[in-house]
Scaffold this active site. Sequence first.
Site, mmCIF file in Angstrom:
data_model
loop_
_atom_site.group_PDB
_atom_site.id
_atom_site.type_symbol
_atom_site.label_atom_id
_atom_site.label_comp_id
_atom_site.label_asym_id
_atom_site.label_seq_id
_atom_site.Cartn_x
_atom_site.Cartn_y
_atom_site.Cartn_z
ATOM 1 N N HIS A 209 42.324 47.067 11.470
ATOM 2 C CA HIS A 209 42.572 47.156 10.034
ATOM 3 C C HIS A 209 41.298 47.393 9.221
ATOM 4 O O HIS A 209 41.358 47.437 7.992
ATOM 5 C CB HIS A 209 43.303 45.909 9.538
ATOM 6 C CG HIS A 209 44.790 46.027 9.664
ATOM 7 N ND1 HIS A 209 45.420 46.095 10.887
ATOM 8 C CD2 HIS A 209 45.773 46.122 8.740
ATOM 9 C CE1 HIS A 209 46.722 46.200 10.703
ATOM 10 N NE2 HIS A 209 46.965 46.226 9.407
ATOM 11 N N TYR A 387 48.819 53.448 17.038
ATOM 12 C CA TYR A 387 48.312 52.080 17.185
ATOM 13 C C TYR A 387 49.234 51.016 16.585
ATOM 14 O O TYR A 387 48.841 49.860 16.467
ATOM 15 C CB TYR A 387 46.926 51.960 16.547
ATOM 16 C CG TYR A 387 45.892 51.310 17.441
ATOM 17 C CD1 TYR A 387 46.055 50.002 17.905
ATOM 18 C CD2 TYR A 387 44.746 51.998 17.826
ATOM 19 C CE1 TYR A 387 45.108 49.409 18.712
ATOM 20 C CE2 TYR A 387 43.789 51.412 18.639
ATOM 21 C CZ TYR A 387 43.979 50.116 19.081
ATOM 22 O OH TYR A 387 43.038 49.522 19.889
ATOM 23 N N HIS A 390 53.435 46.653 17.468
ATOM 24 C CA HIS A 390 54.115 45.421 17.081
ATOM 25 C C HIS A 390 55.022 44.818 18.158
ATOM 26 O O HIS A 390 55.401 43.647 18.036
ATOM 27 C CB HIS A 390 54.878 45.650 15.779
ATOM 28 C CG HIS A 390 53.961 45.837 14.604
ATOM 29 N ND1 HIS A 390 53.186 46.971 14.444
ATOM 30 C CD2 HIS A 390 53.663 45.031 13.554
ATOM 31 C CE1 HIS A 390 52.468 46.860 13.346
ATOM 32 N NE2 HIS A 390 52.735 45.701 12.781
#
Length: 602
Positions: A209, A387, A390
């Site tokens: 992130h 990417y 989850h």
Amino acid sequence: MSRRSLSLWFPLLLLLLLPPTPSVLLADPGVPSPVNPCCYYPCQNQGVCVRFGLDNYQCDCTRTGYSGPNCTIPEIWTWLRNSLRPSPSFTHFLLTHGYWLWEFVNATFIREVLMRLVLTVRSNLIPSPPTYNSAHDYISWESFSNVSYYTRILPSVPKDCPTPMGTKGKKQLPDVQLLAQQLLLRREFIPAPQGTNILFAFFAQHFTHQFFKTSGKMGPGFTKALGHGVDLGHIYGDNLERQYHLRLFKDGKLKYQVLDGEVYPPSVEQASVLMRYPPGVPPERQMAVGQEVFGLLPGLMLFSTIWLREHNRVCDLLKEEHPTWDDEQLFQTTRLILIGETIKIVIEEYVQHLSGYFLQLKFDPELLFRAQFQYRNRIAMEFNHLYHWHPLMPNSFQVGSQEYSYEQFLFNTSMLVDYGVEALVDAFSRQRAGRIGGGRNFDYHVLHVAVDVIKESREMRLQPFNEYRKRFGLKPYTSFQELTGEKEMAAELEELYGDIDALEFYPGLLLEKCQPNSIFGESMIEMGAPFSLKGLLGNPICSPEYWKPSTFGGDVGFNLVNTASLKKLVCLNTKTCPYVSFRVPDYPGDDGSVLVRRSTEL
């Protein structure tokens, strides 16, 4: 033959040996005109399709190693290289079998030779400088210079194609909610076969992130992470104003608060930055860090706390070494050290774990000093989509004897302080994460993420999954059953898409059958690895100008980078050393050693 005759024949022979000049070709005559011929993706082997008129095209095969109308005729060296190159599946088999052979390789110079080969071959698959973006499906100055865009590996599907994916498949893509419910939603939890834990999942989310920050205001083709790589913007902020709010401006350190005798990030009262918490969370309960969304999960704030402590710890070490340095130099040098530590941990532990390779990966920038390599990176939209892992998330979260549902876990502002860093690291290291590939492993709480990614890919008109396989040197799948390795999901995909060449990029990655004892399939490995390694080794600190002790404050700082590890990162910043690993402890190799699969060894 006379000398004069030879002199006349020689130029003719040279002309015959040169590849033919590409001619402008007509589109498929079987389809009513006009159809954009580039909708057929006629140009192979990275050839560039250029449209002429309404239904003509030309393939630019320059420097592809191929010639011919569609860039399909290999040059002699290309043919020889392709003949000798092992398939990705065979290479993966070699790297994940024969443990005792790799023990020998890792102890010799062969390790560095192979590591250099891995880095160059993988990195060369990523174009540098960048080529396309969401607004320009052709080479342009804007694509190069405007870092507000994500780059793109392949141009978008032309707008005037007969079907959403070109010419194959149905006139309308399947309903995204139906697709997600049928093929992505978890029926039962499928654990990652490598013993991967949720500490790994939180590390991945925290790490990525810093460079995956899609701009909500400007649209999905734009990013707010203008550094396009490992710049630690998730620790220091992605702009100077945010950074200044987070800095203490004393001894190079970041602001912090002490709670129950432990150091944590400051509250937004102490560091006035925007953090995204639900309405009603008081400012004193909102921790302020570089990434505004990290309050969402205790696992993200956990790593933010660890890196904050590491930054201030390194500042103390540098201050002792360089008592004359001012706050700015201490801060800037510490940031470079932490960038180096991050890359070291990511390559030698994070990527090592993901790969499952017996080859011991090594972070050594000097391996590339004699190679042609550009120390600059641009994050691709495809890398961002790829990417979204989850499925790693479990059904619930176990901390000690307490089980937390998603409703209890999300935006839990007290868990980190109540349990402390050691307890959370230990708990997350012991809980299994889910398998990423193979389909049907999204918990329903995070299924909306997959839905949003697919919607975004449609808005950005990403090319079909098989076109990306070809772009990364993989053979396109010929059927859905070949993709999934089973019949049920293949039949459902056939019903939804109608043609394997119309399958979308993200669903293809998530539904591909997994490699043996791997967390995902061949495509995720072969596409993800080039993006990752180019981004990591393309960092400026890895360049010959930067990679020297003086950059990091001398031997002390350089040694911190070269000896960094996940365990050191945690245990040098806690009072006690918990169990810390990317693999659960009841799994073979829990001490951090490479897993030995004796039953399948060579």
